[in-house]
Design an enzyme around this catalytic site. Structure first.
Site, PDB file in Angstrom:
ATOM      1  N   ASN A  81       0.847  -1.192   0.000  1.00 17.39           N
ATOM      2  CA  ASN A  81       0.000   0.000   0.000  1.00 17.39           C
ATOM      3  C   ASN A  81       0.889   1.252   0.000  1.00 17.39           C
ATOM      4  OD1 ASN A  81      -1.541   2.193   0.964  1.00 17.39           O
ATOM      5  ND2 ASN A  81      -3.025   0.813   1.910  1.00 17.39           N
TER       6      ASN A  81
ATOM      7  N   GLY B 255       0.126   4.444  -0.080  1.00 18.69           N
ATOM      8  CA  GLY B 255      -0.305   5.495   0.844  1.00 18.69           C
ATOM      9  C   GLY B 255       0.162   5.221   2.265  1.00 18.69           C
ATOM     10  N   LYS B 256       0.086   3.948   2.647  1.00 23.33           N
ATOM     11  CA  LYS B 256       0.548   3.555   3.986  1.00 23.33           C
ATOM     12  C   LYS B 256       2.042   3.825   4.117  1.00 23.33           C
ATOM     13  CE  LYS B 256      -1.063  -0.410   5.718  1.00 23.33           C
ATOM     14  NZ  LYS B 256      -1.236  -1.850   6.032  1.00 23.33           N
TER      15      LYS B 256
ATOM     16  N   ASP C 246      -1.220  -3.522  10.228  1.00 19.86           N
ATOM     17  CA  ASP C 246      -2.589  -3.832   9.814  1.00 19.86           C
ATOM     18  C   ASP C 246      -3.488  -2.759  10.420  1.00 19.86           C
ATOM     19  OD1 ASP C 246      -4.404  -5.313   8.322  1.00 19.86           O
ATOM     20  OD2 ASP C 246      -5.062  -6.436  10.080  1.00 19.86           O
TER      21      ASP C 246
ATOM     22  N   GLY D 123      -6.629  10.066   1.873  1.00 22.16           N
ATOM     23  CA  GLY D 123      -7.310   8.898   2.431  1.00 22.16           C
ATOM     24  C   GLY D 123      -8.401   9.286   3.413  1.00 22.16           C
ATOM     25  N   PHE D 124      -8.540   8.477   4.470  1.00 17.70           N
ATOM     26  CA  PHE D 124      -9.569   8.742   5.477  1.00 17.70           C
ATOM     27  C   PHE D 124      -9.351  10.075   6.188  1.00 17.70           C
ATOM     28  CE2 PHE D 124     -10.015   3.892   6.301  1.00 17.70           C
ATOM     29  CZ  PHE D 124     -10.884   3.787   5.235  1.00 17.70           C
ATOM     30  N   ASP D 125      -8.109  10.585   6.149  1.00 18.19           N
ATOM     31  CA  ASP D 125      -7.804  11.815   6.911  1.00 18.19           C
ATOM     32  C   ASP D 125      -8.754  12.950   6.544  1.00 18.19           C
ATOM     33  OD1 ASP D 125      -5.753  10.351   7.893  1.00 18.19           O
ATOM     34  OD2 ASP D 125      -4.144  11.693   7.252  1.00 18.19           O
TER      35      ASP D 125
ATOM     36  N   HIS E  15      -4.159   7.555  14.340  1.00 17.43           N
ATOM     37  CA  HIS E  15      -3.926   6.184  14.825  1.00 17.43           C
ATOM     38  C   HIS E  15      -2.513   5.734  14.491  1.00 17.43           C
ATOM     39  CE1 HIS E  15      -5.233   6.063  10.728  1.00 17.43           C
ATOM     40  NE2 HIS E  15      -5.295   4.747  10.614  1.00 17.43           N
ATOM     41  N   ARG E  16      -2.054   6.057  13.282  1.00 16.75           N
ATOM     42  CA  ARG E  16      -0.697   5.609  12.923  1.00 16.75           C
ATOM     43  C   ARG E  16       0.355   6.435  13.659  1.00 16.75           C
ATOM     44  NH1 ARG E  16      -2.288   4.435   6.780  1.00 16.75           N
ATOM     45  NH2 ARG E  16      -2.978   2.287   7.051  1.00 16.75           N
TER      46      ARG E  16
HETATM   47  O1  LIG Z   1      -5.493   3.784   8.159  1.00 14.38           O
HETATM   48  C1  LIG Z   1      -5.966   4.152   7.087  1.00 14.38           C
HETATM   49  N1  LIG Z   1      -5.910   5.469   6.766  1.00 14.38           N
HETATM   50  C2  LIG Z   1      -6.416   5.924   5.623  1.00 14.38           C
HETATM   51  O2  LIG Z   1      -6.362   7.115   5.387  1.00 14.38           O
HETATM   52  C3  LIG Z   1      -7.017   4.966   4.761  1.00 14.38           C
HETATM   53  N2  LIG Z   1      -7.603   5.086   3.600  1.00 14.38           N
HETATM   54  C4  LIG Z   1      -7.988   3.874   3.255  1.00 14.38           C
HETATM   55  N3  LIG Z   1      -7.670   2.974   4.175  1.00 14.38           N
HETATM   56  C5  LIG Z   1      -7.982   1.583   4.105  1.00 14.38           C
HETATM   57  O3  LIG Z   1      -7.756   0.849   5.311  1.00 14.38           O
HETATM   58  C6  LIG Z   1      -7.414  -0.472   4.993  1.00 14.38           C
HETATM   59  C7  LIG Z   1      -6.087  -0.904   5.589  1.00 14.38           C
HETATM   60  O4  LIG Z   1      -5.889  -2.263   5.340  1.00 14.38           O
HETATM   61  P1  LIG Z   1      -4.527  -3.045   5.562  1.00 14.38           P
HETATM   62  O5  LIG Z   1      -3.857  -2.535   6.788  1.00 14.38           O
HETATM   63  O6  LIG Z   1      -4.816  -4.480   5.457  1.00 14.38           O
HETATM   64  O7  LIG Z   1      -3.621  -2.572   4.356  1.00 14.38           O
HETATM   65  P2  LIG Z   1      -3.623  -2.912   2.814  1.00 14.38           P
HETATM   66  O8  LIG Z   1      -4.299  -4.221   2.557  1.00 14.38           O
HETATM   67  O9  LIG Z   1      -4.128  -1.748   2.075  1.00 14.38           O
HETATM   68  O10 LIG Z   1      -2.049  -3.063   2.517  1.00 14.38           O
HETATM   69  P3  LIG Z   1      -0.964  -4.105   3.115  1.00 14.38           P
HETATM   70  O11 LIG Z   1      -0.128  -3.326   4.081  1.00 14.38           O
HETATM   71  O12 LIG Z   1      -1.709  -5.203   3.789  1.00 14.38           O
HETATM   72  O13 LIG Z   1      -0.174  -4.560   1.933  1.00 14.38           O
HETATM   73  C8  LIG Z   1      -7.309  -0.492   3.478  1.00 14.38           C
HETATM   74  O14 LIG Z   1      -8.559  -0.838   2.952  1.00 14.38           O
HETATM   75  C9  LIG Z   1      -7.044   0.924   3.156  1.00 14.38           C
HETATM   76  O15 LIG Z   1      -7.369   1.240   1.832  1.00 14.38           O
HETATM   77  C10 LIG Z   1      -7.047   3.646   5.118  1.00 14.38           C
HETATM   78  N4  LIG Z   1      -6.532   3.234   6.270  1.00 14.38           N
END
Ligand SMILES: O=c1[nH]c(=O)c2ncn([C@@H]3O[C@H](COP(=O)(O)OP(=O)(O)OP(=O)(O)O)[C@@H](O)[C@H]3O)c2[nH]1
Length: 190
Positions: free
Chosen positions: A12, A14-15, A72, A151-153, A178-179
Site C-alpha cells: 500500500n 499510501g501507507k 494492519d 485517504g480517510f484523513d 492512529h498511525r
Molecule cells: O489507516 C488508514 N488510513 C487511511 O487514510 C485509509 N484510507 C484507506 N484505508 C484503508 O484501510 C485499509 C487498511 O488495510 P490493511 O492494513 O490491510 O492494508 P492494505 O491491505 O491496504 O495493505 P498491506 O499493508 O496489507 O499490503 C485499506 O482498505 C485501506 O485502503 C485507510 N486506512
C-alpha cells in the site's frame, strides 16, 4: 536507536508514505521492502490485526536480516458495529465507490457518525517482535475536508479541534492519528 533502514512489508503506497513521514520525525528511515527484497505474494489476512501485522513482517523477514515492519489497520463505525474492523481493507475492496465516498454514502441520514481507527504495528528486529497499537476515535465529517493529507484523513473530524486530520499540519496530525500514536508507542520501545 536503529542505524539500519526499516523495510515496510506492505503493498500500500499510501501507507508507506504516511508511515515514512512519521518515522522520519524520529530520525528513522523507512523504505518499501521491495527496495531490498524481491516482491512476494502475502498470505491472505485473518481475523486478528496483530497476527496479520506479524505475518506481513515475518514473511518479508524470511528474505532479509534488516528490520521489517508490518502494519494492519482498520476502522470501526459505531453505526455498523458488525462491519469493517479487521475486514476493512477487504470490505472496501469489494465496493464500486472509492473508500471515502462509500463511507459517506453508508452514513447518509445517520446521526451516529463515530469512527474509531486502529493501527497495529509489528517490528521484526533481530529475534525480537516489537508490537504497538494506536487508535483514534473521532467523527466522520459530512464531506471531505482538507488537503494536507489524503485517504480517510479528509473525513476524520476532530470536534475538539474543529478540523479534519487533513486540515492539520503533519506534526500536529501525528499526535492524534492512529498511525502517529502507534509509531510513537513503537519508537518508545526502541
Ligand atoms: O489507516 C488508514 N488510513 C487511511 O487514510 C485509509 N484510507 C484507506 N484505508 C484503508 O484501510 C485499509 C487498511 O488495510 P490493511 O492494513 O490491510 O492494508 P492494505 O491491505 O491496504 O495493505 P498491506 O499493508 O496489507 O499490503 C485499506 O482498505 C485501506 O485502503 C485507510 N486506512
Amino acid at each position: 536507536m536503529l542505524e539500519q533502514p526499516i523495510l515496510l512489508a506492505s503493498q500500500n503506497a499510501g501507507k508507506l508514505a504516511e508511515l515514512r513521514a512519521l518515522f522520519a520525525q524520529s530520525g528513522l528511515a523507512l523504505e518499501r521492502y521491495t527496495s531490498k527484497v524481491t516482491p512476494i505474494t502475502f498470505s491472505a489476512e485473518g481475523n486478528d490485526y496483530g497476527q496479520n501485522a506479524t505475518n506481513k513482517a515475518l514473511q518479508v523477514a524470511e528474505f532479509t536480516s534488516l528490520p521489517v515492519l508490518g502494519d494492519d489497520s482498520g476502522i470501526e463505525l459505531a453505526a455498523f458495529p458488525d462491519e469493517f474492523g479487521v475486514h476493512t481493507a477487504r470490505t472496501l475492496a469489494q465496493q464500486l465507490l472509492p473508500a471515502n465516498k462509500y463511507l459517506l454514502s453508508r452514513l447518509q441520514g445517520i446521526s451516529n457518525r463515530q469512527i474509531t481507527l486502529h493501527s497495529y504495528l509489528v517490528l521484526r528486529l533481530g529475534s525480537q517482535l516489537i508490537q504497538a497499537h494506536g487508535q483514534l476515535t473521532a467523527q466522520v465529517a459530512l464531506q471531505e475536508q482538507g488537503t494536507l493529507s489524503g485517504g480517510f484523513d479528509r473525513l476524520v473530524y476532530l470536534p475538539q479541534l474543529g478540523k479534519t486530520l487533513a486540515q492539520l499540519s503533519a506534526t500536529v496530525r501525528s499526535q492524534y492519528s492512529h498511525r502517529g500514536r502507534a509509531v510513537a508507542e513503537l519508537v518508545r520501545q526502541l
